[in-house]
Write an enzyme that holds these catalytic residues in place. Structure first.
Site, PDB file in Angstrom:
ATOM      1  N   SER A  82      -1.827  14.175 -14.245  1.00  0.00           N
ATOM      2  CA  SER A  82      -3.134  14.205 -14.890  1.00  0.00           C
ATOM      3  C   SER A  82      -3.134  15.343 -15.748  1.00  0.00           C
ATOM      4  CB  SER A  82      -4.094  13.819 -14.247  1.00  0.00           C
ATOM      5  OG  SER A  82      -5.327  14.260 -14.852  1.00  0.00           O
TER       6      SER A  82
ATOM      7  N   ALA B 142      -5.809  18.952  -7.338  1.00  0.00           N
ATOM      8  CA  ALA B 142      -4.665  19.391  -6.755  1.00  0.00           C
ATOM      9  C   ALA B 142      -3.633  18.439  -6.332  1.00  0.00           C
ATOM     10  CB  ALA B 142      -5.396  20.064  -5.402  1.00  0.00           C
ATOM     11  N   SER B 143      -3.874  17.192  -5.923  1.00  0.00           N
ATOM     12  CA  SER B 143      -2.910  16.328  -5.800  1.00  0.00           C
ATOM     13  C   SER B 143      -2.030  16.119  -6.994  1.00  0.00           C
ATOM     14  CB  SER B 143      -3.550  14.901  -5.260  1.00  0.00           C
ATOM     15  OG  SER B 143      -4.238  14.339  -6.209  1.00  0.00           O
ATOM     16  N   LYS B 144      -2.802  16.118  -8.347  1.00  0.00           N
ATOM     17  CA  LYS B 144      -1.979  15.847  -9.454  1.00  0.00           C
ATOM     18  C   LYS B 144      -1.063  17.195  -9.853  1.00  0.00           C
ATOM     19  CE  LYS B 144      -3.087  12.004  -9.684  1.00  0.00           C
ATOM     20  NZ  LYS B 144      -2.334  10.881 -10.115  1.00  0.00           N
TER      21      LYS B 144
ATOM     22  N   TYR C 289      -8.390  15.911  -5.877  1.00  0.00           N
ATOM     23  CA  TYR C 289      -7.717  15.293  -6.923  1.00  0.00           C
ATOM     24  C   TYR C 289      -6.836  15.975  -8.020  1.00  0.00           C
ATOM     25  CZ  TYR C 289      -6.864  12.217 -10.933  1.00  0.00           C
ATOM     26  OH  TYR C 289      -6.109  11.487 -11.731  1.00  0.00           O
TER      27      TYR C 289
ATOM     28  N   ASP D 249       0.831  -1.199   0.016  1.00  0.00           N
ATOM     29  CA  ASP D 249      -0.097  -0.076  -0.038  1.00  0.00           C
ATOM     30  C   ASP D 249       0.857   1.303   0.062  1.00  0.00           C
ATOM     31  OD1 ASP D 249      -1.667   2.032   0.757  1.00  0.00           O
ATOM     32  OD2 ASP D 249      -2.972   0.881   1.951  1.00  0.00           O
TER      33      ASP D 249
END
Ligand code: NAP
Length: 278
Positions: free
Chosen positions: A149, A164-166, A162, A64
């Protein structure tokens, strides 16, 4: 000059399905040794069996990415199995549809941990390792890839965590690329458009089954193999950003140039989604 990938080792997270799985197969077809990682052992075993049946070399690690030490374990596994490591592809990730005010803190913590912190951890561990090894045949010491992305370039409504994380992955990869350029370590970010994988089913399941965010229409989604082939080309001829859609890249460049226009377009599309009858 094109880099000969034969006999080089790549470790890929999120390789039990979708883009990671397709990339593992494409890399093995290019002659690379492949270590695939994810949580679902049965799916990983299937990928390894498929690669071996086609004459390739592969092994798997059940992990994980959000567990401390699992990324380090992945690199160790690559060294144990194949004696060396040339590349990592930090690809594990997922999407979650939520309005900004609706996220719980636990949801925010988890999506940033999996999509961003874990990919940064793997990139840093790999860079430390690569800096200790010599460039092969006058080429690179190693190559780090992260799966960002196309939405890294915008703030997507109801998908802010999502996107922002990308975006964070994109920024860190960009900075690392310049920091490591003169040390012969390549760093690339991959920017897929909507891709036919388990991604949207997982996002729907985690989000309560209702679609509230703007997404690529099904007919425009690309196969995971398109991304995988672009990644193999990038491994052969390293470049900063991997894109598979020129129109999307051009649209996002326009969004940077004219953010108010881009916001207006997104608002229009979001309103259509909110009120399909209107
Ligand atoms: N599909 C798209 O339209 C699209 C577009 C742009 C970017 N991307 C990016 O592409 C990457 C791959 O996604 P995909 O489209 O191939 O979707 P996918 O088929 O759902 O694959 C996601 C992979 O990530 C793994 N994963 C998720 N959480 C994990 C964790 N905590 N630890 C280890 N592995 C984990 C999953 O495996 P297990 O469940 O077995 O752990 C799976 O192998 C993601 O980073 C995604 O953000 C996708």
């Amino acid at each position: 000059m094109s880099i000969n990938l034969s006999g080089r080792t790549i470790a890929i997270t999120g390789a039990s399905s979708g883009i990671g799985r397709a990339t593992a197969i494409a890399c093995a077809n290019a002659g690379m040794n492949v270590i695939v990682a994810a949580r679902r052992e049965d799916e990983l075993n299937r990928v390894v069996e498929d690669i071996r049946a086609a004459g390739g070399r592969a092994a798997y690690v059940v992990m994980d990415v959000s567990n401390p030490h699992d990324n380090a374990r992945l690199i160790e596994a690559a060294l144990d199995h194949f004696g060396s490591i040339y590349s990592v592809f930090a690809n594990a990730g997922y999407g979650l549809e939520r309005a900004v005010l609706s996220y719980t803190q636990a949801e925010l913590d988890d999506i940033f941990r999996v999509n961003f912190w874990a990919s940064l951890e793997l990139s840093r561990l790999a860079a430390e390792r690569f800096l200790k090894q010599e460039p092969v045949n006058g080429g690179k010491r190693g190559h780090i890839l992260v799966c960002s992305s196309c939405v890294s370039k915008i703030g997507l409504p109801n998908y802010a965590a999502y996107s922002a994380s990308k975006s964070l992955q994109d920024h860190f990869a960009r900075a690392m690329r310049i920091e490591l350029a003169d040390k012969s370590v390549a760093v690339s970010s991959v920017h897929p458009i909507g891709t036919k994988t388990e991604f949207f089913d997982t996002a729907k399941r985690l989000s309560g089954g209702k679609r509230i965010s703007i997404q690529t229409p099904e007919r425009f989604k690309q196969p995971a193999e398109t991304v995988a082939d672009a990644i193999v080309r990038c491994l052969r001829k390293p470049k900063g950003e991997v894109w598979t859609s020129f129109p999307m890249r051009a649209m996002l460049a326009l969004a940077t140039l004219a953010p108010s226009f881009a916001d207006w377009m997104l608002l229009r599309r979001q309103r259509q989604l909110n009120n399909p009858q209107a």
